[in-house]
Design a protein around this motif. Structure first.
Motif, short mmCIF file in Angstrom:
data_model
loop_
_atom_site.label_atom_id
_atom_site.label_comp_id
_atom_site.label_asym_id
_atom_site.label_seq_id
_atom_site.Cartn_x
_atom_site.Cartn_y
_atom_site.Cartn_z
N ASN A 64 0.60 -1.28 -0.29
CA ASN A 64 -0.07 -0.05 -0.08
C ASN A 64 0.73 1.23 -0.09
O ASN A 64 0.66 2.21 -0.66
N LYS B 219 2.02 1.77 -3.26
CA LYS B 219 1.10 1.79 -4.34
C LYS B 219 0.24 3.44 -4.30
O LYS B 219 0.12 4.19 -5.24
N TYR B 220 0.28 4.01 -2.93
CA TYR B 220 -0.21 5.15 -2.67
C TYR B 220 0.66 6.35 -2.40
O TYR B 220 0.34 7.27 -1.91
N ASP C 22 5.20 6.33 4.59
CA ASP C 22 5.48 6.81 3.40
C ASP C 22 5.00 8.25 3.28
O ASP C 22 4.46 8.93 4.35
N ILE D 56 -4.40 9.89 3.96
CA ILE D 56 -5.75 9.40 4.23
C ILE D 56 -6.71 10.67 4.86
O ILE D 56 -6.15 10.92 5.77
N ILE E 10 -11.15 2.89 6.48
CA ILE E 10 -10.27 2.15 5.40
C ILE E 10 -9.95 0.70 5.82
O ILE E 10 -9.82 -0.21 5.05
N TYR F 176 -13.88 -1.06 1.28
CA TYR F 176 -13.78 0.48 1.28
C TYR F 176 -12.30 1.20 0.46
O TYR F 176 -11.36 0.84 0.93
N GLN F 177 -12.40 1.97 -0.35
CA GLN F 177 -11.56 2.71 -0.89
C GLN F 177 -11.65 4.23 -0.98
O GLN F 177 -12.95 4.53 -1.20
N VAL F 178 -10.48 5.01 -0.73
CA VAL F 178 -10.67 6.33 -0.36
C VAL F 178 -10.96 6.89 -2.16
O VAL F 178 -11.79 7.86 -2.21
N GLY G 251 -6.98 -2.31 -7.20
CA GLY G 251 -7.35 -3.18 -5.96
C GLY G 251 -8.92 -3.47 -5.52
O GLY G 251 -9.75 -2.90 -6.18
N LEU G 252 -9.20 -4.30 -4.70
CA LEU G 252 -10.44 -4.49 -4.17
C LEU G 252 -10.93 -3.88 -2.98
O LEU G 252 -12.18 -3.86 -2.76
N GLY G 253 -9.85 -3.28 -2.15
CA GLY G 253 -10.48 -2.72 -0.81
C GLY G 253 -10.34 -3.57 0.07
O GLY G 253 -11.08 -3.49 1.06
N GLY H 272 -7.16 -5.30 1.25
CA GLY H 272 -6.19 -5.44 2.00
C GLY H 272 -6.06 -5.22 3.49
O GLY H 272 -5.76 -5.78 4.24
N LEU H 273 -6.53 -3.72 3.54
CA LEU H 273 -6.48 -3.59 5.30
C LEU H 273 -7.63 -4.18 6.03
O LEU H 273 -7.45 -4.38 7.23
N THR I 197 1.61 8.88 5.27
CA THR I 197 0.74 7.91 6.21
C THR I 197 1.95 6.82 7.23
O THR I 197 2.91 6.68 6.45
#
Ligand code: ADP
Length: 588
Positions: free
Chosen positions: A347, A350-351, A374, A379, A387, A392-394, A404-406, A408-409, A433
């Motif tokens: 993540n 990725k972000y 990072d 967020i 999240i 749930y994806q922002v 992604g599918l949302g 991971g977290l 974050t």
């Protein structure tokens, strides 16, 4: 139309009838016993026919009262109000019968009068309690007993004291005691209604809660069932597709075709990863994840992952720092912890579009702290708690699944709570974050990494391998054949336990690859066990598209490694090598 209020009143009245019925059993014997001294006193003054008749009357009335009050709750052909009127009638006749004892009043001595007064006064008070203060019934008893009693004390004063003493007594009964009972009756009935209302509200709330709980449980079960069956039905064709595409890629193709095969493989791999995430969530929710804690060197784990992700971050042009100020052991499930840290690192990369990623390991009191920091997009405050929810994806309103599918977290959250690891998150939009994991330090020495497995089978090449495939779907059998033959193996295809046992007995095989669901009641576990009855050490793999937790437990119980569809060829090869006790790099 029956209004809500009148139906509530009817319910209260029915409740009162029940209460009267229950209490009616308690009264006859004590009441008759209490009244018998009055009959005894009267026997000295009046003819026996008089006192016996009176005593017979009050005794009969007690029995009638008992019978009527017991019967009233079940006489549902009448309204509760009508039945209460009957109860009031019985109470009135009972009161009059008790009041008739006052006919002896004029003959009685002061002592006997006092006893009579105490009895009638006491019964009146009891009438308030037993009727829950319901005035039509309680007053039906109080008025025909206490009012004449008060009157008699003033009309026929005794001779042992001054007359004013008797007048005062009369006033006490008629002006104070009787009205107090009337007021008390009202209050008691209001309290009865209040307690009934709050009990009804409580019952209705409990019922609502029970219904809500049942709905939530059934929703959660249908979600688990939906996930399990959806993932099974999707895995099957993806598995076949993946096998065919991989076997296609192994053939001599021109470079354009190879590129297309590469793209298809990439898409299948994303799809497979997403299915894996769904499977993980359903397994975590079903509580079937097996935790295998062992003492590990936390520094080695973090260092290894940092090195791996440093290269991935560099590909995206991000700087990567690893800071470690300590070394030591923690006791946890290494694989699950690794997955948690990997998820956070993926993540972070990725972000983060520019800047750097930092992994920090430190020791604070008795806890090892792993931080993944990072300088990415951060967020927004309002999303911080959300999240960790599934799906749930922002910043993915278009629900682009390549982002992604949302899940991971959601998986990280479940895994950290399973491993009892504290998870903390700090983030500022536009700044970056920081995810923090806190693990309790272990007072033990980490286990040594297990030494490499020895090659025990005489297999040196895929060409030496004879593989028995059991699957009732022809397309899967053919896909497996295609891929295994492309590797160089000899393949035998079967579709049932019976056929598999026959084939394995005719010509021994080196490994069995069985699908879990076969036709009818038949299944892969049964097939592998049947073959192991003949060849006890037969290496075998069970391949299933089913995410049912029971399946996982059954396979584990039967000591068979389970792979979930779609199986990536690399994983299939790795698992085959593991079962055959071969080093993948040594096999050609
Ligand atoms: P996914 O990454 O598949 O979208 P996750 O559950 O891993 O799902 O993350 C949920 C959301 O949390 C992401 O969509 C992203 O918006 C946000 N998020 C997670 N990690 C970070 C991070 N390091 N920096 C910024 N946003 C993050």
């Amino acid at each position: 139309m029956i209004s809500k209020d009148s139906s509530a009143e009817a319910t209260i009245e029915s409740e009162l009838l029940e209460r009267l019925s229950k209490q009616s059993v308690l009264s006859p014997i004590p009441v008759i016993a209490t009244l018998s001294p009055i009959a005894f006193f009267a026997s000295s003054y009046v003819s026996s026919s008089l006192w016996i008749t009176w005593f017979a009357l009050v005794t009969t009335m007690q029995l009638i009262r008992l019978l009527v009050l017991r019967k009233l709750p079940v006489m549902s052909q009448y309204t509760a109000r009508q039945r209460l009127r009957v109860a009031a009638g019985v109470s009135l006749i009972n009161g009059i019968a008790h009041g008739l004892s006052l006919a002896f009043f004029i003959y009685f001595s002061d002592f006997e009068r006092a006893y009579l007064s105490i009895v009638l006064g006491g019964f009146s008070a009891i009438a308030v309690v037993t009727t829950a203060g319901y005035r039509p019934i309680s007053l039906a008893y109080i008025l025909p007993t206490l009012l004449p009693l008060a009157l008699l004390w003033s009309l026929f004063p005794g001779s042992e004291h001054e007359p004013w003493v008797y007048y005062a007594l009369s006033a006490t009964i008629g002006i104070f005691y009787c009205p107090i009972l009337v007021v008390l009756s009202g209050d008691t009935f209001t309290m009865f209604k209040g307690s009934f209302d709050s009990r009804s509200r409580q019952i209705s709330l409990n019922n609502q809660l029970k219904t809500a709980l049942r709905t939530a449980e059934s929703a959660s079960q249908s979600k688990a069932r939906f996930l399990a069956s959806a993932s099974h039905d999707l895995r099957q064709p993806i598995h076949t597709l993946s096998l065919f595409v991989t076997s296609l890629g192994m053939r001599p193709l021109d470079s354009k075709s190879q590129t297309i095969v590469g793209h298809i493989n990439e898409a299948i791999s994303i799809l497979a990863n997403q299915l894996d995430s769904l499977l993980d969530v359903s397994k975590l929710d079903a509580g079937v994840i097996d935790i295998r804690p062992k003492v590990i060197n936390i520094r080695h784990l973090v260092e290894r992952l940092a090195k791996e992700y440093e290269a991935i971050a560099a590909e995206k042009g991000l700087a990567f720092q690893y800071e470690c100020a300590c070394d030591g052991a923690v006791e946890t499930d290494e694989l699950l912890l690794e997955r948690i840290v990997r998820n956070l690192l993926e993540n972070a990369i990725k972000y983060t579009d520019e800047g750097n990623i930092k992994v920090r390991l430190s020791l604070k009191a008795d806890n090892y702290i792993i931080q993944v920091i990072d300088t990415g997009r951060g967020i927004p405050k309002q999303d911080l708690s959300k999240i960790f929810e599934e799906f749930y994806q922002v910043d993915n309103p278009e629900r682009d699944r390549t982002k992604g599918l949302g899940l991971g977290l959601a998986i990280v959250k479940r895994m950290t709570s399973l491993l009892e690891i504290d998870l903390d998150l700090e983030s500022e939009q536009g700044t970056g974050t920081c995810f923090t994991l806190s693990l309790t330090a272990a007072n033990a020495i980490p286990e040594k990494a297990t030494s490499a497995r020895k090659i025990s089978a005489p297999v040196r090449s895929w060409r030496d391998l004879s593989v028995l495939v059991i699957d009732d779907e022809e397309s899967v059998r053919l896909a497996m054949q295609s891929i295994l033959e492309e590797m160089g193996c000899t393949v035998k295809l079967t579709d049932s336990t019976q056929h598999a046992v026959q084939t394995a007995t005719l010509e021994p095989v080196n490994i069995v690859l069985a699908d879990f669901r076969l036709r009818g009641e038949d299944n892969g576990i049964q097939a592998i066990q049947a073959i192991r009855n003949i060849y006890p050490d037969m290496p075998a793999l069970l391949i299933s598209g089913d995410t049912d937790p029971k399946r996982i437990q059954d396979a584990a119980k039967a000591n068979i490694e389970l792979l979930h569809k779609p199986v990536k060829v690399e994983l299939l090869v790795e698992s085959m090598c593991k079962q055959l006790k071969l080093e993948p790099e040594l096999i050609t």
